[in-house]
Enzyme design. Structure first.
Site, PDB file in Angstrom:
ATOM      1  N   SER A 125      -9.777 -18.361  19.683  1.00 20.43           N
ATOM      2  CA  SER A 125      -9.015 -18.561  20.917  1.00 20.43           C
ATOM      3  C   SER A 125      -8.572 -20.007  21.041  1.00 20.43           C
ATOM      4  O   SER A 125      -9.247 -20.924  20.543  1.00 20.43           O
ATOM      5  CB  SER A 125      -9.924 -18.209  22.095  1.00 20.43           C
ATOM      6  OG  SER A 125      -9.403 -18.712  23.305  1.00 20.43           O
ATOM      7  N   TYR A 150     -18.458 -18.886  26.691  1.00 15.72           N
ATOM      8  CA  TYR A 150     -17.486 -18.109  25.906  1.00 15.72           C
ATOM      9  C   TYR A 150     -16.813 -19.012  24.872  1.00 15.72           C
ATOM     10  O   TYR A 150     -16.736 -18.672  23.684  1.00 15.72           O
ATOM     11  CB  TYR A 150     -16.435 -17.493  26.844  1.00 15.72           C
ATOM     12  CG  TYR A 150     -15.178 -17.043  26.144  1.00 15.72           C
ATOM     13  CD1 TYR A 150     -15.167 -15.864  25.410  1.00 15.72           C
ATOM     14  CD2 TYR A 150     -14.007 -17.803  26.199  1.00 15.72           C
ATOM     15  CE1 TYR A 150     -14.014 -15.453  24.744  1.00 15.72           C
ATOM     16  CE2 TYR A 150     -12.859 -17.400  25.539  1.00 15.72           C
ATOM     17  CZ  TYR A 150     -12.864 -16.235  24.820  1.00 15.72           C
ATOM     18  OH  TYR A 150     -11.726 -15.844  24.162  1.00 15.72           O
ATOM     19  N   LYS A 154     -16.927 -19.121  20.440  1.00 15.59           N
ATOM     20  CA  LYS A 154     -15.791 -19.178  19.503  1.00 15.59           C
ATOM     21  C   LYS A 154     -15.908 -20.409  18.597  1.00 15.59           C
ATOM     22  O   LYS A 154     -15.656 -20.341  17.397  1.00 15.59           O
ATOM     23  CB  LYS A 154     -14.463 -19.219  20.281  1.00 15.59           C
ATOM     24  CG  LYS A 154     -14.184 -17.971  21.101  1.00 15.59           C
ATOM     25  CD  LYS A 154     -13.947 -16.750  20.237  1.00 15.59           C
ATOM     26  CE  LYS A 154     -13.740 -15.483  21.039  1.00 15.59           C
ATOM     27  NZ  LYS A 154     -13.759 -14.262  20.235  1.00 15.59           N
TER      28      LYS A 154
HETATM   29  C1  UD1 Z   1      -8.320 -17.764  30.049  1.00 12.95           C
HETATM   30  C2  UD1 Z   1      -9.541 -18.487  29.579  1.00 12.95           C
HETATM   31  C3  UD1 Z   1      -9.439 -18.699  28.093  1.00 12.95           C
HETATM   32  C4  UD1 Z   1      -9.266 -17.390  27.390  1.00 12.95           C
HETATM   33  C5  UD1 Z   1      -8.022 -16.680  27.938  1.00 12.95           C
HETATM   34  C6  UD1 Z   1      -7.888 -15.298  27.373  1.00 12.95           C
HETATM   35  C7  UD1 Z   1     -10.258 -19.767  31.561  1.00 12.95           C
HETATM   36  C8  UD1 Z   1     -10.437 -21.122  32.138  1.00 12.95           C
HETATM   37  N1  UD1 Z   1      -9.717 -19.718  30.323  1.00 12.95           N
HETATM   38  O1  UD1 Z   1      -7.213 -18.607  29.845  1.00 12.95           O
HETATM   39  O2  UD1 Z   1     -10.597 -19.342  27.627  1.00 12.95           O
HETATM   40  O3  UD1 Z   1      -9.123 -17.557  26.007  1.00 12.95           O
HETATM   41  O4  UD1 Z   1      -8.138 -16.548  29.351  1.00 12.95           O
HETATM   42  O5  UD1 Z   1      -6.682 -14.726  27.763  1.00 12.95           O
HETATM   43  O6  UD1 Z   1     -10.582 -18.777  32.180  1.00 12.95           O
HETATM   44  N2  UD1 Z   1      -3.958 -17.540  37.607  1.00 12.95           N
HETATM   45  C9  UD1 Z   1      -3.602 -17.453  38.930  1.00 12.95           C
HETATM   46  N3  UD1 Z   1      -4.097 -16.430  39.680  1.00 12.95           N
HETATM   47  C10 UD1 Z   1      -4.943 -15.486  39.164  1.00 12.95           C
HETATM   48  C11 UD1 Z   1      -5.301 -15.579  37.795  1.00 12.95           C
HETATM   49  C12 UD1 Z   1      -4.802 -16.622  37.037  1.00 12.95           C
HETATM   50  O7  UD1 Z   1      -2.839 -18.270  39.446  1.00 12.95           O
HETATM   51  O8  UD1 Z   1      -5.376 -14.584  39.900  1.00 12.95           O
HETATM   52  C13 UD1 Z   1      -3.407 -18.637  36.773  1.00 12.95           C
HETATM   53  C14 UD1 Z   1      -4.473 -19.581  36.240  1.00 12.95           C
HETATM   54  O9  UD1 Z   1      -4.713 -20.610  37.117  1.00 12.95           O
HETATM   55  C15 UD1 Z   1      -3.795 -20.040  34.945  1.00 12.95           C
HETATM   56  C16 UD1 Z   1      -2.889 -18.882  34.528  1.00 12.95           C
HETATM   57  O10 UD1 Z   1      -2.765 -18.059  35.676  1.00 12.95           O
HETATM   58  O11 UD1 Z   1      -2.986 -21.142  35.225  1.00 12.95           O
HETATM   59  C17 UD1 Z   1      -3.456 -18.074  33.394  1.00 12.95           C
HETATM   60  O12 UD1 Z   1      -4.787 -17.712  33.721  1.00 12.95           O
HETATM   61  P1  UD1 Z   1      -5.632 -16.713  32.794  1.00 12.95           P
HETATM   62  O13 UD1 Z   1      -4.853 -15.466  32.568  1.00 12.95           O
HETATM   63  O14 UD1 Z   1      -7.001 -16.592  33.405  1.00 12.95           O
HETATM   64  O15 UD1 Z   1      -5.699 -17.443  31.387  1.00 12.95           O
HETATM   65  P2  UD1 Z   1      -6.245 -18.918  30.998  1.00 12.95           P
HETATM   66  O16 UD1 Z   1      -6.963 -19.550  32.115  1.00 12.95           O
HETATM   67  O17 UD1 Z   1      -5.115 -19.659  30.405  1.00 12.95           O
END
Ligand code: UD1
Length: 336
Positions: A125, A150, A154
């Protein structure tokens, strides 16, 4: 040619990769313990491909049962998708994460060694980069400081694989660093539908769109990005799956070694851009509000995908619109 063993083949990325393997004419064996997936996924893989495969319901920590799979099938290579992947959960259940992800992988590698199977593709990842000076991640950067158990699993497994190759250079290992996989197979038969309240953005949007959840909270709009919301490298799960086929072919045609590739589009997309594209492409309402920042989120990160293009001849071809359309098509028809 022997068979390809797909661990966690009923899961989100495993199932899509199983489809691409079958479509490319490979024989596969799937193992899964259904800890985060359902048996109907296997039927849907068969429906999509019109092909059959052997399946074993087992936990890859169960060495005895795992050995039986190697006894009963001529396995040529292993693609390992049998990992837990919820970042938040890993903080509250570290032992479960280390045990399943790290110990499970060790049992798997040790069993492969015993049966002389030495081609391995590992699902890593972008999280292994931690915090870097540049937000465009390149494979040659050093692995960063883990931000969750997590992430540690990795990082540890990447290290284990490098040590393994150093000790025995008859292995061929591909480490694939996924960015943010989203979307679903265009048939709508397989996709991602996590149990409970989703942590990741796209599954959350899907649940709001089908009105299972009231509204999306965007975690912060004061980040150092053009529209203030975080930017990530979202890629279509089918593109990601095809990346695995290319990695496998690369191992088959190359010298022994450890090959590391980013799998991403190379284009950062903001949370607002993703939500608004989903709304527009699907012509559906997704109510959202701006909320507080989520702990640990970075302003942005995305892949430098050049190495995968040059060495695997792989590029992500599906658009943000495809990702949004296929995610909706899957959740709206929910056949699993
Ligand atoms: C997350 C994990 C990462 C993992 C990946 C798998 C964290 C900090 N990181 O990445 O280690 O490999 O998922 O796909 O959890 N967001 C919102 N509202 C929500 C959900 C998310 O605004 O309800 C935003 C988050 O702030 C972020 C973006 O959407 O900016 C993507 O979030 P997410 O899908 O959880 O992925 P990552 O955080 O990039």
């Amino acid at each position: 040619m022997g068979k390809i063993l797909v661990t966690g083949g009923a899961g989100y990325i495993g199932s899509h990769t199983a489809v691409e393997l079958l479509n490319s004419g490979r024989e596969i064996v799937i193992i899964d313990n259904f800890s985060n997936s359902k048996p109907i996924v296997l039927e849907n893989i068969k429906k999509i491909t019109n092909k059959d495969f052997k399946f074993y319901e087992l936990d890859y920590l169960d060495r005895e049962k795992l050995e039986k799979v190697f006894e009963e099938n001529k396995i040529e290579a292993v693609l390992n998708f049998a990992g837990f992947k919820a970042v938040g959960e890993s903080v509250t259940k570290p032992l479960e994460y280390y045990y399943n992800n790290v110990s499970g992988c060790l049992v798997l590698l040790d069993t492969m060694k015993k049966y002389g199977v030495k081609k391995f593709v590992f699902s890593s990842s972008a999280t292994i980069y931690g915090i870097q000076k540049s937000t465009k991640y390149v494979e040659k950067m050093k692995r960063g400081i883990p931000t969750s158990p997590y992430a540690s699993t990795k990082i540890m497994i990447e290290q284990i694989l490098e040590d393994l190759y150093k000790a025995d250079n008859s292995w061929k290992i591909a480490i694939l660093r996924y960015f943010n996989p989203v979307g679903a197979h265009e048939s709508g038969l397989i996709g991602e539908n996590p149990k409970g309240i989703p942590n990741n953005l796209m599954p959350f949007i899907q649940k709001v769109a089908i009105k299972e959840l009231k509204e999306l909270t965007i975690f912060g709009d004061d980040y150092n990005t053009p529209d203030g919301t975080c930017r990530r490298d979202y890629l279509h799960v089918v593109d990601l799956s095809i990346g695995h086929i290319k990695a496998l072919e690369k191992l088959e045609s190359s010298e022994n070694g450890v090959y590391i590739y980013n799998l991403g589009t190379g284009t950062p997309i903001s949370v607002l851009e993703l939500v608004n594209t989903f709304i527009k492409v699907n012509n559906i309402d997704v109510p959202y509000k701006i909320g507080k920042r989520r702990d640990g989120d970075l302003d942005e990160f995305y892949a430098e995908p050049k190495k995968a293009k040059e060495e695997l001849n792989w590029v992500a071809t599906k658009t943000l619109e495809d990702m949004c359309r296929d995610s909706w098509n899957y959740i709206a028809s929910k056949k699993d």
